[in-house]
Design a protein around this motif. Structure first.
Motif: not given
Length: 413
Positions: A92-93, A126-128, A323-324, A328-329
């Motif tokens: 993920s990272i 989704v992440r990409f 993937g965020f 901003p969060e």
């Protein structure tokens, strides 16, 4: 007229090799292959030559390992991120860093789109794409596995292998390893194939050849090994007294952890796209670093600050997993995390033994542990009067007594 350019996230495996050729034929475009060196090691051998032979007009293989360790792994570990209580988010990272560099290359090359080989059932798509949306909303994204024509042409791996052979693309797919892997500086993951059966025992002796970064705990040394990690403001800066960069820390701890069979996880997780999936992970160095960091915090972090940070772990972990990273969060949570790390400084000693990371001591120049106050003997500092606990307990018991009284009254007691 000059052809349009597309930047493809390229691994050199069967899928992205076929996709490279397919994109070139389908879009009549120049394909720029991009590979992020984030710790795949020998998997990168011969990649540039293969990409060019497959039809790429240009190849980028960028060494992003130091940036990966410094700007992605370290901040994530400071947040205590652990997805669903087990997964250290190794795949993920890595995705936001890859997306970031793809966008940079697309800008520099004047490309109209970026492309990836992530499946339509997985998290990586989704992440990409969320990363690209946050950084370059004007650049298009091509996801072949979500294009019907591509899926019709390649309904299975047999068709992809045949296509690769037809176009002279070297094929390494094999029935001997019927699972997919993803490797980087933090971990290696194994999915699909026989692992799709959650009852299948991936730790059995017959499957020990699957693992790459670690020996099995049974085969680890019979003698424990001690390691000391030095932290400065939440960052590990030395191992056994030797000052190191974040990359060198990860390399050193991976070797140590792998030697002692540390960091294997086998879990069924909840994908962001809605399904459950089974994954097997090796994260030897990350497991050591994560454990040491938490122990350093236990000595140096204020209780309420720790509780506040910990209350965000599940949210932060899901934010990274989904993937965020550039949202901003996540940036807001990271600001709080960074504030919490100011005094996370000192040395942690650990004992490594047959898959276990065991605490063996911790010290800090800014320790919040005061032995004079904590002692069960007479308190020489007179900072804590045991008699004060009577009123403390009475006040905290008040609401419990009132509630119990209401319950007894209702029951007629």
């Amino acid at each position: 007229m000059a052809k349009d350019k597309i930047v493809l996230a390229y691994s050199g495996g069967l899928d992205t090799s076929v996709i490279l050729k397919w994109l070139k034929e389908t879009y009549d475009a120049e394909i720029i292959a991009f590979t992020a060196d984030i710790g795949q090691k020998e998997e990168l051998d011969g990649l540039e030559e293969k990409a060019l032979a497959t039809g790429a007009s240009k190849v980028y293989i960028d060494d992003l390992r130091e940036e990966f360790a410094r700007d992605f792994i370290y901040p994530m570990f400071q947040a205590g991120a652990l997805y669903e209580g087990q997964y250290l988010l190794g795949t993920s990272i890595a995705r936001p860093l890859i997306a970031k560099r793809m966008v940079d290359i697309a800008r520099a090359e004047g490309a109209i789109a970026i492309a990836h080989g992530a499946t339509g059932k997985g998290n990586d798509q989704v992440r990409f794409e969320l990363g690209a949306a946050a950084l370059a909303p004007d650049i298009g994204v091509i996801a072949p596995w979500r294009i019907e024509a591509f899926r019709e042409q390649f309904p299975g791996r047999a068709e992809m292998i045949a296509y690769a052979e037809q176009h002279g693309i070297p094929v390494t797919a094999s029935a001997a390893k019927p699972y997919s892997t993803d490797r980087n500086l933090l971990h290696i993951s194994f999915e699909s194939g026989m692992l799709e059966d959650p009852w299948y025992d991936a730790s059995a002796e017959a499957d020990r050849g699957m693992y790459v970064l670690s020996v099995s705990p049974e085969e680890a040394p019979d003698e424990a090994e001690y390691v000391e990690l030095t932290f400065e403001a939440g960052e590990c800066t030395a191992v056994n007294g030797e000052r190191m960069s974040p990359l060198a820390v990860m390399d050193t701890l991976n070797e140590l952890g792998g030697k002692h069979g540390i960091g294997r996880v086998d879990m069924v997780e909840n994908r962001f796209v809605g399904m459950k999936s089974r994954g097997v992970y090796e994260t030897p160095g990350g497991t050591i670093l994560f454990t040491a960091h938490r122990k350093m915090e236990s000595l140096t972090m204020d209780r309420e600050v720790m509780y506040l940070r910990d209350s965000l772990i599940a949210r932060y972990s899901a934010t990274v997993y989904n993937g965020f990273w550039f949202a901003p969060e996540r940036l807001a949570m990271q600001a709080l995390v960074a504030e919490s790390q100011k005094n996370v400084t000192g040395i942690v000693r650990l004992r490594l033994y047959k898959g276990n990371v065991i605490g063996a001591g911790v010290q800090s120049p800014v320790s919040l542990y005061n032995p004079d106050i904590a002692t069960m003997e007479a308190d020489p500092s007179q900072a804590y009067d045991q008699g004060d606990a009577t009123g403390f307990i009475r006040l905290n018991a008040l609401r419990l007594k009132v509630s119990a009284g209401v319950e007894q009254s209702r029951d007629g007691k």
